[in-house]
Design a protein around this motif. Structure first.
Motif, short mmCIF file in Angstrom:
data_model
loop_
_atom_site.label_atom_id
_atom_site.label_comp_id
_atom_site.label_asym_id
_atom_site.label_seq_id
_atom_site.Cartn_x
_atom_site.Cartn_y
_atom_site.Cartn_z
N PHE A 115 92.63 33.51 -87.24
CA PHE A 115 92.13 33.77 -88.43
C PHE A 115 93.37 33.73 -89.63
N GLU A 116 93.01 33.58 -90.92
CA GLU A 116 94.02 33.65 -91.63
C GLU A 116 94.07 35.22 -92.15
N ALA A 117 95.41 35.64 -92.35
CA ALA A 117 95.66 36.91 -92.77
C ALA A 117 96.90 37.11 -93.26
N HIS A 118 97.45 37.81 -94.49
CA HIS A 118 98.77 37.97 -95.07
C HIS A 118 98.69 39.36 -94.93
N ASN A 119 99.97 39.61 -94.18
CA ASN A 119 100.12 41.39 -94.24
C ASN A 119 101.58 41.85 -94.21
N THR A 120 101.86 42.79 -94.02
CA THR A 120 103.43 43.15 -94.08
C THR A 120 103.79 44.03 -92.81
N ALA A 121 104.73 43.83 -92.10
CA ALA A 121 105.10 44.94 -91.14
C ALA A 121 106.38 45.41 -91.43
N GLN A 122 106.44 46.70 -90.94
CA GLN A 122 107.55 47.33 -91.53
C GLN A 122 108.04 48.44 -90.47
N PHE A 123 109.38 48.24 -89.99
CA PHE A 123 110.00 49.18 -89.14
C PHE A 123 110.79 50.04 -90.09
N THR A 124 110.71 51.44 -89.55
CA THR A 124 111.47 52.34 -90.31
C THR A 124 112.46 53.24 -89.00
N LEU A 125 113.55 53.28 -89.30
CA LEU A 125 114.43 53.87 -88.23
C LEU A 125 115.00 55.18 -88.93
N GLU A 126 114.55 56.51 -88.36
CA GLU A 126 115.02 57.51 -88.90
C GLU A 126 115.90 58.35 -87.67
N PRO A 127 117.23 58.42 -88.16
CA PRO A 127 118.07 59.28 -87.01
C PRO A 127 117.53 60.42 -86.81
N ASN A 128 117.77 60.77 -85.15
CA ASN A 128 117.47 62.19 -85.11
C ASN A 128 118.25 62.70 -84.10
N GLY A 129 119.35 63.36 -84.42
CA GLY A 129 120.49 63.63 -83.68
C GLY A 129 121.09 62.33 -82.98
N GLU A 130 121.30 62.27 -81.65
CA GLU A 130 121.75 60.83 -81.12
C GLU A 130 120.54 59.96 -80.63
#
Length: 176
Positions: free
Chosen positions: A114-129
């Motif tokens: 099916f047709e769809a137009h979306n956005t994926a997002q990866f967020t990387l937040e440091p947490n110590g090591e």
């Protein structure tokens, strides 16, 4: 008898359409996983589509899937197109923004099943090591999606895949 059944069916359809009309015009779903690696060790696995085969659960939907990589080799401008069986479908992803080491934004265009137009997002937040990695997907909810949402949520459809993908990414990033 048939008239009563017809009225009941029409009433049920009207109820489903009415509930669907109250659904939001957009959706957002996400999962987060702590990975015992710094963001700079994780980021290359996300910004290079060629590396997705090692961790993305969607890569395993069709072992014979046709894949095309164009544009930049990685990072902003990298493009990945695929065409596979009915499970894998057909589509295109393009990395539209990378803010190292924190955010990767991907424009997603699904064409089949099916047709769809979306956005994926990866967020990387440091947490110590370690790093807390969030994989999110958001986009518009056309009326057909709202009707489907009356019976099953986007979160329940894709959430388990995101969880598996983040678990796989954790294994790959921690081993590298």
């Amino acid at each position: 008898m048939f008239q009563v059944i017809g009225i009941a069916v029409a009433g049920l359809i009207a109820a489903v359409l009415g509930v669907a009309a109250t659904r939001p015009d957009s959706f957002r779903m996400q999962r987060t996983r702590r990975i015992n690696a710094r963001p700079e060790r994780i980021l290359p696995h996300i910004t290079d589509f060629r590396r997705w085969a090692a961790w993305s659960p969607f890569e395993k939907l069709d072992p014979a899937m046709k894949k095309t990589h164009t544009g930049s080799p990685s990072g902003k401008g990298a493009v990945y197109e695929w065409e596979g069986n009915s499970k894998a479908g057909k589509g295109r992803m393009e990395i539209t923004d990378v803010t190292a080491p924190g955010t990767v934004t991907i424009a997603m265009h699904f064409l089949k099943p099916f047709e769809a137009h979306n956005t994926a997002q990866f967020t990387l937040e440091p947490n110590g090591e370690a790093t807390d990695v969030t994989w999110a997907m958001y986009g518009p909810s056309p009326f057909v999606t709202k009707v489907m949402g009356v019976f099953v949520s986007m979160d329940s459809l894709i959430g388990k895949d995101f969880e598996q993908g983040l678990a796989n990414l954790k294994s790959v990033a921690e081993a590298s």
